[in-house]
Write a protein that holds these residues in place. Structure first.
Motif, PDB file in Angstrom:
ATOM      1  N   GLY A  67       0.825  -1.203   0.000  1.00  0.00           N
ATOM      2  CA  GLY A  67       0.000   0.000   0.000  1.00  0.00           C
ATOM      3  C   GLY A  67       0.861   1.255   0.000  1.00  0.00           C
ATOM      4  N   THR A  68       1.942   1.239   0.784  1.00  0.00           N
ATOM      5  CA  THR A  68       2.827   2.401   0.828  1.00  0.00           C
ATOM      6  C   THR A  68       3.461   2.644  -0.533  1.00  0.00           C
ATOM      7  OG1 THR A  68       3.308   1.712   3.065  1.00  0.00           O
ATOM      8  CG2 THR A  68       4.689   3.438   2.163  1.00  0.00           C
ATOM      9  N   ILE A  69       3.886   1.542  -1.177  1.00  0.00           N
ATOM     10  CA  ILE A  69       4.485   1.683  -2.511  1.00  0.00           C
ATOM     11  C   ILE A  69       3.476   2.233  -3.504  1.00  0.00           C
ATOM     12  CG2 ILE A  69       5.320   0.308  -4.467  1.00  0.00           C
ATOM     13  CD1 ILE A  69       7.107  -1.106  -2.690  1.00  0.00           C
ATOM     14  N   ALA A  70       2.248   1.698  -3.436  1.00  0.00           N
ATOM     15  CA  ALA A  70       1.206   2.165  -4.357  1.00  0.00           C
ATOM     16  C   ALA A  70       0.931   3.652  -4.144  1.00  0.00           C
ATOM     17  CB  ALA A  70      -0.070   1.357  -4.150  1.00  0.00           C
ATOM     18  N   LEU A  71       0.882   4.081  -2.874  1.00  0.00           N
ATOM     19  CA  LEU A  71       0.613   5.498  -2.585  1.00  0.00           C
ATOM     20  C   LEU A  71       1.720   6.385  -3.151  1.00  0.00           C
ATOM     21  CD1 LEU A  71      -0.612   5.295   1.106  1.00  0.00           C
ATOM     22  CD2 LEU A  71      -1.900   6.230  -0.800  1.00  0.00           C
ATOM     23  N   THR A  72       2.974   5.976  -2.898  1.00  0.00           N
ATOM     24  CA  THR A  72       4.088   6.789  -3.395  1.00  0.00           C
ATOM     25  C   THR A  72       4.028   6.902  -4.909  1.00  0.00           C
ATOM     26  OG1 THR A  72       5.333   5.753  -1.630  1.00  0.00           O
ATOM     27  CG2 THR A  72       6.563   7.115  -3.136  1.00  0.00           C
ATOM     28  N   ARG A  73       3.783   5.750  -5.576  1.00  0.00           N
ATOM     29  CA  ARG A  73       3.790   5.741  -7.041  1.00  0.00           C
ATOM     30  C   ARG A  73       2.635   6.553  -7.613  1.00  0.00           C
ATOM     31  NH1 ARG A  73       7.613   5.981  -9.925  1.00  0.00           N
ATOM     32  NH2 ARG A  73       6.175   5.656 -11.635  1.00  0.00           N
ATOM     33  N   THR A  74       1.445   6.441  -6.992  1.00  0.00           N
ATOM     34  CA  THR A  74       0.287   7.182  -7.493  1.00  0.00           C
ATOM     35  C   THR A  74       0.600   8.669  -7.581  1.00  0.00           C
ATOM     36  OG1 THR A  74      -1.064   5.625  -6.293  1.00  0.00           O
ATOM     37  CG2 THR A  74      -2.184   7.521  -7.175  1.00  0.00           C
ATOM     38  N   PHE A  75       1.245   9.183  -6.524  1.00  0.00           N
ATOM     39  CA  PHE A  75       1.483  10.625  -6.511  1.00  0.00           C
ATOM     40  C   PHE A  75       2.751  10.999  -7.265  1.00  0.00           C
ATOM     41  CE2 PHE A  75      -1.706  10.210  -3.331  1.00  0.00           C
ATOM     42  CZ  PHE A  75      -2.493  11.304  -3.586  1.00  0.00           C
ATOM     43  N   GLU A  76       3.658  10.030  -7.404  1.00  0.00           N
ATOM     44  CA  GLU A  76       4.852  10.276  -8.198  1.00  0.00           C
ATOM     45  C   GLU A  76       4.448  10.580  -9.642  1.00  0.00           C
ATOM     46  OE1 GLU A  76       7.586  10.484  -6.638  1.00  0.00           O
ATOM     47  OE2 GLU A  76       8.911  10.813  -8.357  1.00  0.00           O
ATOM     48  N   ARG A  77       3.425   9.858 -10.101  1.00  0.00           N
ATOM     49  CA  ARG A  77       2.933  10.051 -11.455  1.00  0.00           C
ATOM     50  C   ARG A  77       2.432  11.483 -11.648  1.00  0.00           C
ATOM     51  NH1 ARG A  77      -1.246   5.600 -12.824  1.00  0.00           N
ATOM     52  NH2 ARG A  77       0.442   4.306 -13.574  1.00  0.00           N
ATOM     53  N   GLU A  78       1.728  11.984 -10.624  1.00  0.00           N
ATOM     54  CA  GLU A  78       1.230  13.367 -10.705  1.00  0.00           C
ATOM     55  C   GLU A  78       2.390  14.364 -10.668  1.00  0.00           C
ATOM     56  OE1 GLU A  78      -1.734  14.418 -11.166  1.00  0.00           O
ATOM     57  OE2 GLU A  78      -3.164  12.902 -10.476  1.00  0.00           O
ATOM     58  N   ARG A  79       3.437  13.998  -9.942  1.00  0.00           N
ATOM     59  CA  ARG A  79       4.537  14.933  -9.766  1.00  0.00           C
ATOM     60  C   ARG A  79       5.395  15.034 -11.024  1.00  0.00           C
ATOM     61  NH1 ARG A  79       9.650  15.689  -8.350  1.00  0.00           N
ATOM     62  NH2 ARG A  79      10.072  13.540  -8.939  1.00  0.00           N
ATOM     63  N   GLU A  80       5.624  13.865 -11.659  1.00  0.00           N
ATOM     64  CA  GLU A  80       6.508  13.839 -12.822  1.00  0.00           C
ATOM     65  C   GLU A  80       6.075  14.836 -13.893  1.00  0.00           C
ATOM     66  OE1 GLU A  80       6.552   9.740 -13.842  1.00  0.00           O
ATOM     67  OE2 GLU A  80       8.094   9.275 -12.355  1.00  0.00           O
ATOM     68  N   HIS A  81       4.773  14.945 -14.099  1.00  0.00           N
ATOM     69  CA  HIS A  81       4.295  15.853 -15.141  1.00  0.00           C
ATOM     70  C   HIS A  81       3.723  17.116 -14.538  1.00  0.00           C
ATOM     71  CE1 HIS A  81       5.018  12.516 -17.775  1.00  0.00           C
ATOM     72  NE2 HIS A  81       4.304  11.749 -16.981  1.00  0.00           N
ATOM     73  N   ASP A  82       3.955  17.301 -13.231  1.00  0.00           N
ATOM     74  CA  ASP A  82       3.454  18.471 -12.516  1.00  0.00           C
ATOM     75  C   ASP A  82       1.944  18.639 -12.711  1.00  0.00           C
ATOM     76  OD1 ASP A  82       3.935  20.380 -10.702  1.00  0.00           O
ATOM     77  OD2 ASP A  82       4.584  21.918 -12.109  1.00  0.00           O
ATOM     78  N   THR A  83       1.237  17.512 -12.696  1.00  0.00           N
ATOM     79  CA  THR A  83      -0.203  17.595 -12.948  1.00  0.00           C
ATOM     80  C   THR A  83      -0.999  17.824 -11.672  1.00  0.00           C
ATOM     81  OG1 THR A  83      -0.108  15.196 -12.935  1.00  0.00           O
ATOM     82  CG2 THR A  83      -0.338  16.267 -15.071  1.00  0.00           C
ATOM     83  N   LEU A  84      -0.360  17.587 -10.496  1.00  0.00           N
ATOM     84  CA  LEU A  84      -1.101  17.819  -9.261  1.00  0.00           C
ATOM     85  C   LEU A  84      -1.428  19.301  -9.119  1.00  0.00           C
ATOM     86  CD1 LEU A  84      -2.180  16.222  -6.850  1.00  0.00           C
ATOM     87  CD2 LEU A  84      -0.191  16.960  -5.568  1.00  0.00           C
ATOM     88  N   ARG A  85      -0.510  20.139  -9.589  1.00  0.00           N
ATOM     89  CA  ARG A  85      -0.762  21.571  -9.558  1.00  0.00           C
ATOM     90  C   ARG A  85      -2.003  21.902 -10.393  1.00  0.00           C
ATOM     91  NH1 ARG A  85       3.136  25.740  -9.009  1.00  0.00           N
ATOM     92  NH2 ARG A  85       4.782  24.243  -9.422  1.00  0.00           N
ATOM     93  N   GLY A  86      -2.071  21.276 -11.576  1.00  0.00           N
ATOM     94  CA  GLY A  86      -3.231  21.490 -12.427  1.00  0.00           C
ATOM     95  C   GLY A  86      -4.512  21.032 -11.754  1.00  0.00           C
ATOM     96  N   LEU A  87      -4.399  19.893 -11.073  1.00  0.00           N
ATOM     97  CA  LEU A  87      -5.556  19.347 -10.382  1.00  0.00           C
ATOM     98  C   LEU A  87      -6.016  20.289  -9.273  1.00  0.00           C
ATOM     99  CD1 LEU A  87      -6.987  16.706 -10.819  1.00  0.00           C
ATOM    100  CD2 LEU A  87      -5.608  15.687  -9.034  1.00  0.00           C
TER     101      LEU A  87
END
Lengths: 219, 228
Positions: free
Chosen positions: B68-88
């Motif tokens: 679960g910890t790995i999944a959580l890190t990866r889920t948000f890593e994906r948003e970070r790589e393309h800086d899409t969390l800011r857009g969200l």
């Protein structure tokens, strides 16, 4: 406030220097004998640990809800660091006592386990602060706030196993010969906590002031 | 309220669509869970193939926590790589909707992991999965919700932090201690030969109250915590 720090530190030092004599003069406890003397250090540090963890939680909540005041942040940080210090004293004196009283260094009972978990939580608060980079103030405030909500759950979940630890309700019924050295140490630890707390918040304030002055100079 | 849920669902559907196209998280997390179970099998199963009492439930929950910890890190890593969390966060959606959307996506991912992990524990450690399947599912569902409700919030906050990979478990594990205790003890009460359903229900009640408290706390604080 910082002007009172040397005075308070001096009071704490004098009281702590006198406390071994008061503990020595207190009558030995009937069943545990000499080992019980560690109680005069263990309980005060546990009390201060609880006070600082509540302070950290409340200051974190104020920081998050009340517009990110830098003062609340400083209080939460100083309280978290002092929770680690006094929690360490509690966690070291506890097993020393438990080894003699129960025959084992450690048992997974509600109080011991919740103290350990909460102690680790303040470590994560401080680690986050130290290595989290920019914006870690908000993050650590989240940890402080969630930590406060966590206490009853940790206690409840571990309490299902049997509890070996003496109940705190014993304290009001202590005879004065034992109660006086106990409360003496509580006051001494509280003075020490107050002085360290004032110093730590001051250092943190100076640090942030310096940081912003440096940032201004760079522009 | 309805609009919050609708936006949350849109965000979750977005995440699931991204995942369905790459399948990166499902594959890596499930594979991680399987290898972790193998490591536990090598460490706990005795020479005569017997499993120590209580090992199965412990292995199940520890594996679930780690993957679960790995999944959580990866889920948000994906948003970070393309800086899409800011857009969200800039989109005209309330913070609770962003949080809930992410939580839905993480929960579905973890449900997928559990669908592989639970039968595997039954197979490798002779765990009696069929004894009270409804209660087992409830324990897993409430435990996963408790873990993910805290984890999603902190993983989202840590996106911008340095050394976030190691800081997420540092922060998350102490907070989810009650979930782990209740999950392991409850599942263990279910797996032991003399199953005591009253004990299982007691732990289930604790998980439900943990979920209620921490989900509301997360919804209440995700505004200030996720930042401007």
């Amino acid at each position: 406030m910082t002007r009172a720090v040397p005075v308070v530190l001096l009071i704490a030092a004098a009281m702590l220097a006198a406390s071994p004599f008061m503990i020595d003069a207190a009558p030995p406890e009937v069943t545990m004998g000499l080992v019980q003397k560690i109680f005069y250090v263990h309980l005060p540090s546990a009390m201060i640990f609880m006070v600082s963890s509540v302070m950290c939680g409340v200051a974190s909540a104020i920081y998050l809800m009340g517009g990110r005041s830098a003062k609340a942040d400083r209080i939460a940080l100083a309280a978290a660091e002092l929770a680690i210090v006094f929690g360490l004293i509690t966690l070291v004196t506890g097993p020393l006592w438990g080894r003699k009283a129960w025959g084992v260094w450690w048992v997974w009972d509600a109080r011991l386990t919740s103290t350990l978990v909460m102690w680790l939580l303040y470590w994560s608060f401080v680690l986050l602060r130290r290595f989290g980079g920019a914006g870690s103030e908000t993050l650590s405030a989240g940890v402080g706030l969630f930590g406060m909500a966590l206490v009853p759950f940790v206690y409840w979940s571990v309490n299902v196993w049997r509890t070996l630890h003496p109940m705190t309700s014993v304290v009001p019924t202590l005879p004065a010969s034992m109660g006086i050295p106990l409360w003496w140490d509580v006051v001494a630890f509280a003075c020490l906590f107050g002085a360290l707390f004032a110093l730590r918040t001051r250092v943190e304030r100076l640090r942030t002031d310096l940081d912003s002055a440096l940032a201004d100079a760079d522009e | 309220m309805i609009s919050v849920l609708r936006s949350a669902w849109l965000i979750a559907a977005k995440d699931l669509r991204v995942e369905a196209r790459s399948r990166e998280l499902v594959y890596t997390t499930v594979f991680f869970a399987v290898t972790a179970v193998l490591i536990f099998a090598f460490s706990f199963v005795q020479e005569d193939s017997t499993v120590p009492p209580g090992a199965a439930s412990g292995i199940l929950w520890v594996t679930l926590t780690f993957s679960g910890t790995i999944a959580l890190t990866r889920t948000f890593e994906r948003e970070r790589e393309h800086d899409t969390l800011r857009g969200l966060l800039l989109s005209p959606v309330e913070r609770p909707a962003v949080y809930l959307g992410k939580l839905f996506a993480v929960l579905l991912l973890l449900a997928g992991v559990e669908a592989v992990l639970v039968p595997l524990t039954g197979l490798f450690f002779q765990a009696p999965l069929g004894r009270a399947p409804g209660l087992l599912c409830l324990l897993l569902a409430t435990g996963t919700l408790g873990f993910a409700s805290v984890g999603t919030l902190f993983a989202a906050m840590l996106v911008r932090a340095r050394s976030r990979d190691v800081l997420l478990p540092v922060v998350l594990f102490p907070i989810v201690v009650p979930v782990i205790i209740a999950g392991v003890r409850g599942t263990n009460a279910l797996f032991t030969p003399e199953t005591d359903l009253a004990v299982v229900r007691m732990w289930l009640a604790m998980l439900v109250s943990f979920d209620a408290v921490f989900l509301s706390l997360a919804l209440w604080t995700c505004g200030p915590l996720l930042g401007e």
